[in-house]
Write a protein that holds these residues in place. Structure first.
Motif, mmCIF file in Angstrom:
data_model
loop_
_atom_site.group_PDB
_atom_site.id
_atom_site.type_symbol
_atom_site.label_atom_id
_atom_site.label_comp_id
_atom_site.label_asym_id
_atom_site.label_seq_id
_atom_site.Cartn_x
_atom_site.Cartn_y
_atom_site.Cartn_z
ATOM 1 N N ALA A 185 0.840 -1.214 0.000
ATOM 2 C CA ALA A 185 0.000 0.000 0.000
ATOM 3 C C ALA A 185 0.871 1.258 0.000
ATOM 4 C CB ALA A 185 -0.929 -0.013 1.204
ATOM 5 N N ALA A 186 1.872 1.293 0.888
ATOM 6 C CA ALA A 186 2.760 2.464 0.947
ATOM 7 C C ALA A 186 3.555 2.586 -0.350
ATOM 8 C CB ALA A 186 3.710 2.335 2.135
ATOM 9 N N THR A 187 3.951 1.447 -0.902
ATOM 10 C CA THR A 187 4.718 1.453 -2.157
ATOM 11 C C THR A 187 3.874 2.021 -3.295
ATOM 12 O OG1 THR A 187 5.900 -0.506 -1.385
ATOM 13 C CG2 THR A 187 6.072 0.007 -3.729
ATOM 14 N N GLU A 188 2.570 1.674 -3.299
ATOM 15 C CA GLU A 188 1.715 2.152 -4.390
ATOM 16 C C GLU A 188 1.521 3.669 -4.306
ATOM 17 O OE1 GLU A 188 -1.807 -0.164 -5.036
ATOM 18 O OE2 GLU A 188 -2.183 0.785 -6.970
ATOM 19 N N ILE A 189 1.435 4.207 -3.093
ATOM 20 C CA ILE A 189 1.301 5.667 -2.934
ATOM 21 C C ILE A 189 2.555 6.366 -3.485
ATOM 22 C CG2 ILE A 189 1.186 7.534 -1.229
ATOM 23 C CD1 ILE A 189 -0.579 5.545 0.461
ATOM 24 N N ASP A 190 3.724 5.855 -3.087
ATOM 25 C CA ASP A 190 4.992 6.424 -3.585
ATOM 26 C C ASP A 190 5.088 6.293 -5.102
ATOM 27 O OD1 ASP A 190 5.809 7.064 -1.114
ATOM 28 O OD2 ASP A 190 7.437 5.577 -0.971
ATOM 29 N N GLN A 191 4.668 5.146 -5.577
ATOM 30 C CA GLN A 191 4.752 4.875 -7.017
ATOM 31 C C GLN A 191 3.871 5.854 -7.807
ATOM 32 O OE1 GLN A 191 4.557 0.615 -8.571
ATOM 33 N NE2 GLN A 191 2.484 1.355 -8.898
ATOM 34 N N ASP A 192 2.653 6.114 -7.301
ATOM 35 C CA ASP A 192 1.752 7.063 -7.971
ATOM 36 C C ASP A 192 2.369 8.462 -8.006
ATOM 37 O OD1 ASP A 192 -0.028 5.054 -8.366
ATOM 38 O OD2 ASP A 192 -1.408 5.640 -6.768
ATOM 39 N N ARG A 193 3.005 8.829 -6.895
ATOM 40 C CA ARG A 193 3.643 10.154 -6.831
ATOM 41 C C ARG A 193 4.772 10.235 -7.867
ATOM 42 N NH1 ARG A 193 8.168 12.530 -4.707
ATOM 43 N NH2 ARG A 193 8.963 10.477 -4.150
ATOM 44 N N ARG A 194 5.596 9.179 -7.920
ATOM 45 C CA ARG A 194 6.715 9.182 -8.876
ATOM 46 C C ARG A 194 6.196 9.162 -10.309
ATOM 47 N NH1 ARG A 194 10.595 4.573 -8.318
ATOM 48 N NH2 ARG A 194 11.768 5.772 -9.823
ATOM 49 N N ASP A 195 5.169 8.360 -10.553
ATOM 50 C CA ASP A 195 4.608 8.296 -11.915
ATOM 51 C C ASP A 195 4.172 9.687 -12.372
ATOM 52 O OD1 ASP A 195 5.029 5.581 -12.075
ATOM 53 O OD2 ASP A 195 2.924 5.010 -11.885
ATOM 54 N N ARG A 196 3.506 10.423 -11.445
ATOM 55 C CA ARG A 196 3.035 11.767 -11.806
ATOM 56 C C ARG A 196 4.218 12.667 -12.133
ATOM 57 N NH1 ARG A 196 -0.617 10.939 -7.786
ATOM 58 N NH2 ARG A 196 0.626 12.052 -6.244
ATOM 59 N N LEU A 197 5.266 12.608 -11.288
ATOM 60 C CA LEU A 197 6.432 13.471 -11.504
ATOM 61 C C LEU A 197 7.196 13.086 -12.778
ATOM 62 C CD1 LEU A 197 7.782 13.637 -7.840
ATOM 63 C CD2 LEU A 197 6.752 15.513 -9.122
ATOM 64 N N ASP A 198 7.157 11.800 -13.121
ATOM 65 C CA ASP A 198 7.923 11.313 -14.279
ATOM 66 C C ASP A 198 7.151 11.438 -15.594
ATOM 67 O OD1 ASP A 198 10.077 10.599 -12.677
ATOM 68 O OD2 ASP A 198 9.396 8.543 -12.395
ATOM 69 N N THR A 199 5.850 11.757 -15.516
ATOM 70 C CA THR A 199 5.011 11.724 -16.719
ATOM 71 C C THR A 199 5.568 12.569 -17.859
ATOM 72 O OG1 THR A 199 3.057 11.363 -15.383
ATOM 73 C CG2 THR A 199 2.675 12.139 -17.599
ATOM 74 N N ALA A 200 5.999 13.793 -17.528
ATOM 75 C CA ALA A 200 6.443 14.710 -18.592
ATOM 76 C C ALA A 200 7.657 14.158 -19.336
ATOM 77 C CB ALA A 200 6.765 16.076 -18.000
ATOM 78 N N GLN A 201 8.436 13.321 -18.637
ATOM 79 C CA GLN A 201 9.668 12.782 -19.258
ATOM 80 C C GLN A 201 9.430 11.413 -19.881
ATOM 81 O OE1 GLN A 201 9.925 15.646 -16.913
ATOM 82 N NE2 GLN A 201 10.207 13.909 -15.541
ATOM 83 N N SER A 202 8.214 10.909 -19.779
ATOM 84 C CA SER A 202 7.954 9.535 -20.194
ATOM 85 C C SER A 202 7.058 9.514 -21.421
ATOM 86 C CB SER A 202 7.249 8.770 -19.070
ATOM 87 O OG SER A 202 7.966 8.895 -17.868
ATOM 88 N N GLY A 203 7.274 8.525 -22.273
ATOM 89 C CA GLY A 203 6.396 8.467 -23.435
ATOM 90 C C GLY A 203 6.399 7.110 -24.100
ATOM 91 N N LYS A 204 5.250 6.788 -24.698
ATOM 92 C CA LYS A 204 5.168 5.558 -25.494
ATOM 93 C C LYS A 204 5.283 5.972 -26.956
ATOM 94 C CE LYS A 204 1.869 1.840 -26.537
ATOM 95 N NZ LYS A 204 1.497 2.167 -27.918
ATOM 96 N N ALA A 205 6.270 5.450 -27.636
ATOM 97 C CA ALA A 205 6.433 5.771 -29.064
ATOM 98 C C ALA A 205 5.258 5.186 -29.847
ATOM 99 C CB ALA A 205 7.752 5.191 -29.568
ATOM 100 N N ALA A 206 4.863 5.890 -30.893
ATOM 101 C CA ALA A 206 3.712 5.438 -31.695
ATOM 102 C C ALA A 206 3.962 4.043 -32.272
ATOM 103 C CB ALA A 206 3.442 6.438 -32.808
ATOM 104 N N ASP A 207 5.249 3.730 -32.552
ATOM 105 C CA ASP A 207 5.566 2.439 -33.160
ATOM 106 C C ASP A 207 6.074 1.413 -32.148
ATOM 107 O OD1 ASP A 207 7.814 3.995 -32.762
ATOM 108 O OD2 ASP A 207 8.829 3.388 -34.605
ATOM 109 N N ALA A 208 5.833 1.658 -30.865
ATOM 110 C CA ALA A 208 6.247 0.685 -29.840
ATOM 111 C C ALA A 208 5.207 -0.416 -29.709
ATOM 112 C CB ALA A 208 6.429 1.382 -28.494
ATOM 113 N N VAL A 209 5.697 -1.613 -29.401
ATOM 114 C CA VAL A 209 4.802 -2.741 -29.106
ATOM 115 C C VAL A 209 4.528 -2.721 -27.606
ATOM 116 C CG1 VAL A 209 4.593 -5.257 -29.052
ATOM 117 C CG2 VAL A 209 5.715 -4.135 -30.990
ATOM 118 N N GLU A 210 3.269 -2.583 -27.222
ATOM 119 C CA GLU A 210 2.946 -2.542 -25.796
ATOM 120 C C GLU A 210 2.795 -3.954 -25.244
ATOM 121 O OE1 GLU A 210 0.181 0.395 -24.615
ATOM 122 O OE2 GLU A 210 -0.168 -0.500 -22.643
ATOM 123 N N ILE A 211 3.501 -4.211 -24.144
ATOM 124 C CA ILE A 211 3.387 -5.507 -23.459
ATOM 125 C C ILE A 211 2.855 -5.245 -22.056
ATOM 126 C CG2 ILE A 211 4.601 -7.582 -22.661
ATOM 127 C CD1 ILE A 211 6.856 -6.928 -24.639
#
Ligand code: DC
Length: 243
Positions: A185-211
């Motif tokens: 539970a605590a890990t998921e809270i931290d993870q959500d916070r990091r995901d939000r902060l990392d969003t601007a630097q993160s991206g899925k390429a249009a030609d990427a295969v999603e797994i």
């Protein structure tokens, strides 16, 4: 240039898609999706080098914290982005990270670094500097599996094989919690916070295969990545070869 990448000579046997092929496999996705284990496993199987770009952001963060720099001060962080010499080893069997000659492979995984790294990675001068180093490593030394948040979109947009690895939030948190011995539970809270902060630097390429790895074993994820790389290289999968 403040970087070097070493591939030990005993990295292992080269496979058909081996490191002299120049093949670039980009693996992106959020934290806890299993990028590192899958990327290392695929690199070993394919005979390619391995680059953990997150470890470079972590290395700079460790160095800044060690010097008492306030990581929320983007100006100070940006001014120091190129100050330490960051080196990474690209042997997928034993990756390492050094800052100014000191091995910091383990300490970059501490909670202090994990909590601070998103702020550092969001600073444009940090990104410009480390992305230039990452491109240099990728370009020199043969084929590579490179993992991060922006490999397929920014660092190596021409990579012929791109994977975007995801997993459901609760599953990602429980995998991380098993490594860190903290509560899911605590890990998921931290993870959500990091995901939000990392969003601007993160991206899925249009030609990427999603797994989506939520219900896949590590071996199954590795197998999919290896198969994608072999298909691109025109090397049949061993199961197809034996027919
Ligand atoms: O994958 P990781 O948790 O080791 O990444 C550490 C941090 O670096 C995380 O905040 C995301 C960031 N990162 C990034 O911005 N770009 C990358 N290519 C790799 C990591």
């Amino acid at each position: 240039m403040n970087v070097s990448a070493d591939l030990d000579s005993d990295t292992g046997e080269e496979s058909e898609t081996g490191s002299d092929s120049g093949l670039i496999v980009a693996v992106d996705g959020p934290s806890g999706a299993g990028k590192s284990s899958a990327s290392r496993g695929a690199a070993i199987e394919l005979g390619l080098r391995y680059l953990d770009t997150g470890s470079m952001y972590r290395a700079l963060t460790w160095w800044l914290l060690d010097r008492g720099v306030e990581v929320s001060d983007a100006g100070a962080v940006g001014a120091l982005a190129a100050a330490p010499r960051i080196e990474v080893g690209t042997d997928p069997r034993a990756p390492w990270v050094r800052v100014d000659g000191t091995d910091i492979t383990s300490v970059i995984r501490t909670r202090e670094v994990t909590d601070a790294v998103s702020a550092v990675a969001a600073v444009p001068r940090v990104r410009a500097h480390l992305i230039a180093q990452q491109r240099d490593i990728i370009a020199h030394g043969g084929g590579i599996v490179a993992e991060g948040r922006d490999i397929g979109t920014v660092v190596a947009p021409d990579a012929p094989v791109k994977v975007y690895l995801t997993a459901e939030g609760a599953e990602r948190a429980s995998r991380r919690a098993a490594e860190t011995h903290r509560s899911p539970a605590a890990t998921e809270i931290d993870q959500d916070r990091r995901d939000r902060l990392d969003t601007a630097q993160s991206g899925k390429a249009a030609d990427a295969v999603e797994i989506d790895s939520t219900r896949l074993s590590l071996d199954q994820v590795i197998d999919i990545i290896v198969q994608l790389a072999r298909e691109y290289s025109g090397v049949p999968h061993p199961r197809q070869q034996s027919r």
